[in-house]
Design a protein around this motif. Sequence first.
Motif, PDB file in Angstrom:
ATOM      1  N   LYS A  93     -13.661  21.881 -58.206  1.00 19.30           N
ATOM      2  CA  LYS A  93     -14.374  22.622 -59.259  1.00 19.30           C
ATOM      3  C   LYS A  93     -13.369  23.276 -60.191  1.00 19.30           C
ATOM      4  O   LYS A  93     -12.338  23.784 -59.748  1.00 19.30           O
ATOM      5  N   ASP A  94     -13.676  23.290 -61.473  1.00 24.87           N
ATOM      6  CA  ASP A  94     -12.772  23.921 -62.425  1.00 24.87           C
ATOM      7  C   ASP A  94     -12.847  25.444 -62.323  1.00 24.87           C
ATOM      8  O   ASP A  94     -13.859  26.005 -61.912  1.00 24.87           O
ATOM      9  N   ASP A  95     -11.727  26.094 -62.648  1.00 28.97           N
ATOM     10  CA  ASP A  95     -11.626  27.554 -62.713  1.00 28.97           C
ATOM     11  C   ASP A  95     -12.150  28.235 -61.442  1.00 28.97           C
ATOM     12  O   ASP A  95     -12.923  29.189 -61.497  1.00 28.97           O
ATOM     13  N   THR A  96     -11.735  27.725 -60.285  1.00 28.59           N
ATOM     14  CA  THR A  96     -12.192  28.238 -58.989  1.00 28.59           C
ATOM     15  C   THR A  96     -10.995  28.513 -58.093  1.00 28.59           C
ATOM     16  O   THR A  96     -10.035  27.755 -58.090  1.00 28.59           O
ATOM     17  N   GLU A  97     -11.068  29.604 -57.312  1.00 26.03           N
ATOM     18  CA  GLU A  97      -9.981  29.930 -56.388  1.00 26.03           C
ATOM     19  C   GLU A  97     -10.232  29.291 -55.031  1.00 26.03           C
ATOM     20  O   GLU A  97     -11.342  29.344 -54.497  1.00 26.03           O
ATOM     21  N   TYR A  98      -9.173  28.699 -54.489  1.00 24.81           N
ATOM     22  CA  TYR A  98      -9.231  28.025 -53.202  1.00 24.81           C
ATOM     23  C   TYR A  98      -8.135  28.546 -52.285  1.00 24.81           C
ATOM     24  O   TYR A  98      -7.046  28.894 -52.750  1.00 24.81           O
ATOM     25  N   ARG A  99      -8.412  28.557 -51.000  1.00 29.36           N
ATOM     26  CA  ARG A  99      -7.414  28.865 -49.981  1.00 29.36           C
ATOM     27  C   ARG A  99      -6.973  27.535 -49.376  1.00 29.36           C
ATOM     28  O   ARG A  99      -7.802  26.675 -49.087  1.00 29.36           O
ATOM     29  N   ILE A 100      -5.666  27.353 -49.174  1.00 29.83           N
ATOM     30  CA  ILE A 100      -5.108  26.104 -48.653  1.00 29.83           C
ATOM     31  C   ILE A 100      -4.601  26.319 -47.234  1.00 29.83           C
ATOM     32  O   ILE A 100      -3.846  27.269 -46.972  1.00 29.83           O
ATOM     33  N   PHE A 101      -5.024  25.431 -46.334  1.00 29.47           N
ATOM     34  CA  PHE A 101      -4.578  25.450 -44.946  1.00 29.47           C
ATOM     35  C   PHE A 101      -3.866  24.135 -44.640  1.00 29.47           C
ATOM     36  O   PHE A 101      -4.393  23.067 -44.955  1.00 29.47           O
ATOM     37  N   ILE A 102      -2.685  24.213 -44.055  1.00 31.63           N
ATOM     38  CA  ILE A 102      -1.944  23.044 -43.594  1.00 31.63           C
ATOM     39  C   ILE A 102      -1.774  23.215 -42.080  1.00 31.63           C
ATOM     40  O   ILE A 102      -1.196  24.214 -41.645  1.00 31.63           O
ATOM     41  N   ASN A 103      -2.312  22.244 -41.322  1.00 28.19           N
ATOM     42  CA  ASN A 103      -2.275  22.342 -39.853  1.00 28.19           C
ATOM     43  C   ASN A 103      -2.769  23.709 -39.370  1.00 28.19           C
ATOM     44  O   ASN A 103      -2.150  24.372 -38.542  1.00 28.19           O
ATOM     45  N   ASP A 104      -3.888  24.142 -39.950  1.00 30.88           N
ATOM     46  CA  ASP A 104      -4.577  25.394 -39.592  1.00 30.88           C
ATOM     47  C   ASP A 104      -3.819  26.662 -39.965  1.00 30.88           C
ATOM     48  O   ASP A 104      -4.250  27.766 -39.603  1.00 30.88           O
TER      49      ASP A 104
END
Length: 137
Positions: A93-104
């Motif tokens: 989605k445009d203009d949206t904040e996301y949290r990124i998880f790598i291997n939890d």
Amino acid sequence: MAVVEELIRTEEDGTISFGNYLLNTKSKVQDFEHNGDLYKVKTFKEITKLEKNGMFVYESVPGTAVTNFMATATGVDFFVEGTEDAQITLELKDDTEYRIFINDSNVGQVKTNMSGKLMLSVELGISKEVHVKIATL
């Protein structure tokens, strides 16, 4: 995990898997039907790209193999493998904040731009599978 020999497939859990980073020449599958949508995958050692209904979904440089890819309204979840570190671009989605998880592990948060593109890098290597989860805040 291994490359996806058929280039794209549906898994028993309803997710899709795609990509073959071992190919020396570009290969593609068009019009792969999954849950009423048409997917197109192009893949080889230098790049893997996925489109859904003609729209960009995923791209990695160099090429990767992705398993159990699931995109929802709140993010994406998948496993990725390749021969070397990869830069991955996703359409969200445009203009949206996301949290990124790598291997939890929470590796931070990012806000997509007006085009909805999110870019991240993952450390990969032979026989090393990485779990990537991206979720809205």
